[in-house]
Design a protein around this motif. Sequence first.
Motif, mmCIF file in Angstrom:
data_model
loop_
_atom_site.group_PDB
_atom_site.id
_atom_site.type_symbol
_atom_site.label_atom_id
_atom_site.label_comp_id
_atom_site.label_asym_id
_atom_site.label_seq_id
_atom_site.Cartn_x
_atom_site.Cartn_y
_atom_site.Cartn_z
ATOM 1 N N ILE A 1 1.006 -1.509 -0.041
ATOM 2 C CA ILE A 1 -0.025 -0.385 -0.268
ATOM 3 C C ILE A 1 1.140 1.549 0.435
ATOM 4 O O ILE A 1 0.512 2.319 -0.718
ATOM 5 N N ARG B 1 0.649 4.411 -2.792
ATOM 6 C CA ARG B 1 0.699 5.326 -2.340
ATOM 7 C C ARG B 1 1.920 6.250 -3.351
ATOM 8 O O ARG B 1 1.589 7.650 -3.732
ATOM 9 N N THR C 1 -7.843 -1.082 -3.817
ATOM 10 C CA THR C 1 -6.769 -1.026 -1.826
ATOM 11 C C THR C 1 -7.957 -0.654 -0.625
ATOM 12 O O THR C 1 -7.713 -1.563 0.160
ATOM 13 N N ASP D 1 -8.435 1.942 0.456
ATOM 14 C CA ASP D 1 -7.500 2.766 1.276
ATOM 15 C C ASP D 1 -8.172 4.283 2.002
ATOM 16 O O ASP D 1 -7.737 4.762 1.506
ATOM 17 N N GLY E 1 -5.631 6.691 2.470
ATOM 18 C CA GLY E 1 -4.245 7.147 1.484
ATOM 19 C C GLY E 1 -5.910 8.262 0.013
ATOM 20 O O GLY E 1 -4.663 9.040 0.371
#
Length: 183
Positions: free
Chosen positions: A48, A52, A91, A93, A96
């Motif tokens: 991850i 990013r 993801t 996320d 993020g």
Amino acid sequence: MALDPELKKAIVRMPGTEKDKLLLRLIAKDAVLAERLQFELVEEGKTIDERRGLIRDFIDRTARLHADTPGWLMMDMRTASGYISRHLKVTKDKYGEVELMLYMLNTFYDNNAHLLQKYNSRTDKAAEYVAKRTEQVLKKAVKLDPDYYVEFVDDINKLLGWVTSTASAHYARQLSLPKEWLA
């Protein structure tokens, strides 16, 4: 499209190898699903930070291109935003997403603020885009665990400073964006 219950039962009864072949063919047709499975099953969610980082690098390169017009600037931001959206789909996320969106907006302002200084017909669309993205980031940041607020407060306030004092100020007022975000 919902599957017919009888079709579901027939699929469940299929031999394992037959199902595997069908599944692999279907996954190959959906790039986001394939990337998500790669992330979850092969990378085991451990990449991850690298993902990013790749998006941050893309944002840096794109923001330094110094677009000629606010329209080109908006198109570049939309492209970067698309990568962030794909990152979220792959993801899941959410932290993020907020971090990258803040990074994108602040980086584009840092490198191209001269294009969005004054509100006029040429800056209108880009100014509206930036204000709406700022509103989205604030809404998403509030949904995160409050422990993360301290990590975002400086970047959010920097962005709000840009948005409320440049061409986006008109739209910022319409959207009731604050001049300062208190974590």
